[in-house]
Design a protein around this motif. Structure first.
Motif, PDB file in Angstrom:
ATOM      1  N   GLN A   1       0.838  -1.205   0.000  1.00  0.00           N
ATOM      2  CA  GLN A   1       0.000   0.000   0.000  1.00  0.00           C
ATOM      3  C   GLN A   1       0.867   1.248   0.000  1.00  0.00           C
ATOM      4  O   GLN A   1       1.647   1.455   0.929  1.00  0.00           O
ATOM      5  N   MET A   2       0.720   2.057  -1.021  1.00  0.00           N
ATOM      6  CA  MET A   2       1.483   3.290  -1.097  1.00  0.00           C
ATOM      7  C   MET A   2       0.622   4.434  -0.554  1.00  0.00           C
ATOM      8  O   MET A   2      -0.282   4.900  -1.222  1.00  0.00           O
ATOM      9  N   LEU A   3       0.945   4.846   0.664  1.00  0.00           N
ATOM     10  CA  LEU A   3       0.095   5.875   1.286  1.00  0.00           C
ATOM     11  C   LEU A   3       0.934   7.008   1.846  1.00  0.00           C
ATOM     12  O   LEU A   3       2.128   6.849   2.114  1.00  0.00           O
ATOM     13  N   LYS A   4       0.289   8.118   2.003  1.00  0.00           N
ATOM     14  CA  LYS A   4       0.960   9.297   2.557  1.00  0.00           C
ATOM     15  C   LYS A   4       0.466   9.568   3.990  1.00  0.00           C
ATOM     16  O   LYS A   4      -0.532   8.989   4.442  1.00  0.00           O
ATOM     17  N   ILE A   5       1.153  10.465   4.629  1.00  0.00           N
ATOM     18  CA  ILE A   5       0.966  10.669   6.063  1.00  0.00           C
ATOM     19  C   ILE A   5      -0.467  11.049   6.458  1.00  0.00           C
ATOM     20  O   ILE A   5      -0.973  10.651   7.501  1.00  0.00           O
ATOM     21  N   ASN A   6      -1.138  11.802   5.590  1.00  0.00           N
ATOM     22  CA  ASN A   6      -2.495  12.219   5.928  1.00  0.00           C
ATOM     23  C   ASN A   6      -3.585  11.311   5.364  1.00  0.00           C
ATOM     24  O   ASN A   6      -4.768  11.577   5.525  1.00  0.00           O
ATOM     25  N   ASP A   7      -3.148  10.219   4.709  1.00  0.00           N
ATOM     26  CA  ASP A   7      -4.144   9.290   4.179  1.00  0.00           C
ATOM     27  C   ASP A   7      -4.817   8.527   5.310  1.00  0.00           C
ATOM     28  O   ASP A   7      -4.271   8.375   6.410  1.00  0.00           O
ATOM     29  N   VAL A   8      -5.979   8.039   4.981  1.00  0.00           N
ATOM     30  CA  VAL A   8      -6.796   7.372   5.989  1.00  0.00           C
ATOM     31  C   VAL A   8      -6.778   5.866   5.760  1.00  0.00           C
ATOM     32  O   VAL A   8      -6.871   5.405   4.622  1.00  0.00           O
ATOM     33  N   ILE A   9      -6.613   5.116   6.839  1.00  0.00           N
ATOM     34  CA  ILE A   9      -6.744   3.658   6.722  1.00  0.00           C
ATOM     35  C   ILE A   9      -7.882   3.210   7.621  1.00  0.00           C
ATOM     36  O   ILE A   9      -8.234   3.894   8.585  1.00  0.00           O
ATOM     37  N   ASP A  10      -8.456   2.057   7.291  1.00  0.00           N
ATOM     38  CA  ASP A  10      -9.596   1.626   8.109  1.00  0.00           C
ATOM     39  C   ASP A  10      -9.119   1.007   9.420  1.00  0.00           C
ATOM     40  O   ASP A  10      -7.921   0.727   9.599  1.00  0.00           O
ATOM     41  N   ALA A  11     -10.059   0.774  10.304  1.00  0.00           N
ATOM     42  CA  ALA A  11      -9.718   0.320  11.651  1.00  0.00           C
ATOM     43  C   ALA A  11      -9.019  -1.038  11.639  1.00  0.00           C
ATOM     44  O   ALA A  11      -8.092  -1.274  12.417  1.00  0.00           O
ATOM     45  N   ASP A  12      -9.437  -1.933  10.743  1.00  0.00           N
ATOM     46  CA  ASP A  12      -8.828  -3.271  10.685  1.00  0.00           C
ATOM     47  C   ASP A  12      -7.364  -3.185  10.280  1.00  0.00           C
ATOM     48  O   ASP A  12      -6.500  -3.824  10.882  1.00  0.00           O
ATOM     49  N   THR A  13      -7.094  -2.400   9.253  1.00  0.00           N
ATOM     50  CA  THR A  13      -5.710  -2.221   8.821  1.00  0.00           C
ATOM     51  C   THR A  13      -4.878  -1.603   9.945  1.00  0.00           C
ATOM     52  O   THR A  13      -3.758  -2.048  10.233  1.00  0.00           O
ATOM     53  N   ALA A  14      -5.446  -0.597  10.587  1.00  0.00           N
ATOM     54  CA  ALA A  14      -4.742   0.077  11.678  1.00  0.00           C
ATOM     55  C   ALA A  14      -4.400  -0.913  12.785  1.00  0.00           C
ATOM     56  O   ALA A  14      -3.301  -0.893  13.348  1.00  0.00           O
ATOM     57  N   GLU A  15      -5.326  -1.810  13.057  1.00  0.00           N
ATOM     58  CA  GLU A  15      -5.114  -2.791  14.119  1.00  0.00           C
ATOM     59  C   GLU A  15      -3.959  -3.737  13.758  1.00  0.00           C
ATOM     60  O   GLU A  15      -3.099  -4.037  14.588  1.00  0.00           O
ATOM     61  N   LEU A  16      -3.948  -4.182  12.505  1.00  0.00           N
ATOM     62  CA  LEU A  16      -2.870  -5.069  12.038  1.00  0.00           C
ATOM     63  C   LEU A  16      -1.513  -4.385  12.166  1.00  0.00           C
ATOM     64  O   LEU A  16      -0.550  -4.969  12.662  1.00  0.00           O
ATOM     65  N   ILE A  17      -1.458  -3.142  11.708  1.00  0.00           N
ATOM     66  CA  ILE A  17      -0.203  -2.378  11.770  1.00  0.00           C
ATOM     67  C   ILE A  17       0.260  -2.253  13.222  1.00  0.00           C
ATOM     68  O   ILE A  17       1.419  -2.506  13.554  1.00  0.00           O
ATOM     69  N   ALA A  18      -0.686  -1.877  14.073  1.00  0.00           N
ATOM     70  CA  ALA A  18      -0.345  -1.660  15.486  1.00  0.00           C
ATOM     71  C   ALA A  18       0.209  -2.931  16.107  1.00  0.00           C
ATOM     72  O   ALA A  18       1.216  -2.907  16.826  1.00  0.00           O
TER      73      ALA A  18
END
Ligand code: GDP
Ligand code: MG
Length: 369
Positions: free
Chosen positions: A29-46
């Motif tokens: 996933q190519m994303l920038k600092i202000n891009d939004v990710i969903d809660a599931d993705t955020a949880e995986l990253i965390a």
């Protein structure tokens, strides 16, 4: 669905945003600092970065904030809260001013009456609270935020003009709010005044006044000459007796922001209508996404008050930021709790804004391709 910006996620983990971006990149996933990710993705990253995840919902954060119902035995009579509505130029402001001038007990300071968005009058030893921000927009804005701020609506109809479009709008607002209407037939001093025409026209709006066999109270007044203001106030008290308005004064305070602004010298200033409990200096309160510790409370005379019980409007100093009209107010146990709630709400606001922004960016990119 819940979502979070990469920056916000990094902040919450106390990690660098660039490391989050790198991780996402590894996952394609190519994303920038202000891009939004969903809660599931955020949880995986965390989790991948070694953090334990605890999802917090609005319900968790606000648990207990407005939850408690007062038992019957704790309730005591409280003054009615009144809003004046009606067509433009029918005399709303004049009526509010006339009542204020003749009825607001000027304080020891010598009566430097100031506009605080609401005021209280004393009629035969009984109090009535007037919300001094007439305007249907303000009224519906408050209702839209879930605040029930008015017990009784005074519908002002000019006797020389009759029922007009905003008269009908006001009736609709009052009905939607389930607030009883008292009709003030104003400008009866004018040569062309025809109060009976007003009564007849109100029939078409399904408002039947007492003299025509209905149960709507009407009072002929002149805001200009001060005619029948006492009678109007007595009718308000009569109507409020029927409503049996009650609240528990002996609990932590809850209420609603009537208006708020940033004052150059005093910082954020909010007029708060207390609805339950008693507000005191030193209390920590949350209003929408802002919080503060009550530094001082002032009444309509600019005088400090030491406590404000149900139906009392006070100007509150001490907010960290400026809340919005219609924000619900609640006293919380400590500063940490206040921060938890308002941090959460501010995050929600930011995230919603960036979801909208990135959606807009997305569609712009699509358009450019
Ligand atoms: P609002 O737009 O409903 O707030 O109306 P205002 O209070 O601004 O009044 C509109 C105009 O009607 C002003 O010029 C007032 O002076 C006038 N007015 C208000 N009440 C009375 C009244 O009882 N008698 C007369 N003759 N004029 C009035
Ligand atoms: Mg006006």
């Amino acid at each position: 669905p819940e979502a979070i910006t990469i920056q916000e996620l990094a902040n919450r983990m106390a990690e660098r945003a660039v490391d989050v971006i790198k991780l996402l990149m590894k996952q394609g996933q190519m994303l920038k600092i202000n891009d939004v990710i969903d809660a599931d993705t955020a949880e995986l990253i965390a989790e991948e970065m070694g953090h334990t995840v605890k999802r917090v919902s609005e319900a968790d954060v606000e648990e207990g904030l407005f939850a408690t119902e007062d038992e019957a035995g704790t309730l005591k009579a409280r003054p009615p809260v009144v809003t004046i509505m009606g067509h433009v130029d029918h005399g709303k402001t004049s009526l509010l001013d006339a009542i204020r001038k003749s009825k607001v007990v000027t304080g020891e300071a010598g009566g430097i009456t100031q506009h605080i968005g609401a005021y209280q009058v004393d009629q035969d030893g009984q109090k009535i609270t007037f919300i001094d921000t007439p305007g249907h927009a303000a009224f519906s804005q408050m209702r839209a935020r879930g605040a029930k701020s008015t017990d009784i609506v005074i519908l002002v109809v000019a006797a020389d003009d009759g029922v007009m479009p905003q008269t009908k709008e006001a009736i609709a607002h009052a009905k939607a709010a389930e607030a009883p209407i008292i009709v003030a037939i104003n400008k009866i001093d004018k040569p062309g005044a025809d109060p009976n025409r007003v009564r007849t026209e109100l029939l078409s709006e399904e408002l039947v006044v007492e003299s025509m066999g209905g149960d709507i109270i009407d009072v002929e007044v002149s805001a200009l000459n001060g005619t029948n203001l006492d009678k109007l106030l007595e009718m308000i008290l009569l109507q409020s007796e029927v409503l049996e308005l009650q609240a528990n004064p002996d609990r932590t305070a809850e209420g609603v922001v009537i208006e708020a602004q940033l004052d150059r010298g005093r910082g954020p200033v909010a007029t708060v209508l207390v609805q339950k409990g008693t507000l005191k200096p030193g209390d920590i309160l949350v209003a929408g996404s802002e919080w503060g510790r009550v530094r001082a409370m002032l009444d309509e005379n600019g005088e400090q008050v030491k406590e404000a019980g149900p139906s009392k409007p006070v100007e509150v100093l001490g907010f960290q930021g400026t809340p919005a009209a219609g924000d619900m107010v609640a006293v919380v146990e400590n500063e940490a709790r206040a921060r938890e709630i308002t941090d959460y709400r501010q995050r929600q606001i930011r995230e919603k804004a960036s979801v909208v922004a990135s959606a807009a960016r997305g569609s712009l990119e699509q358009m450019m391709m």
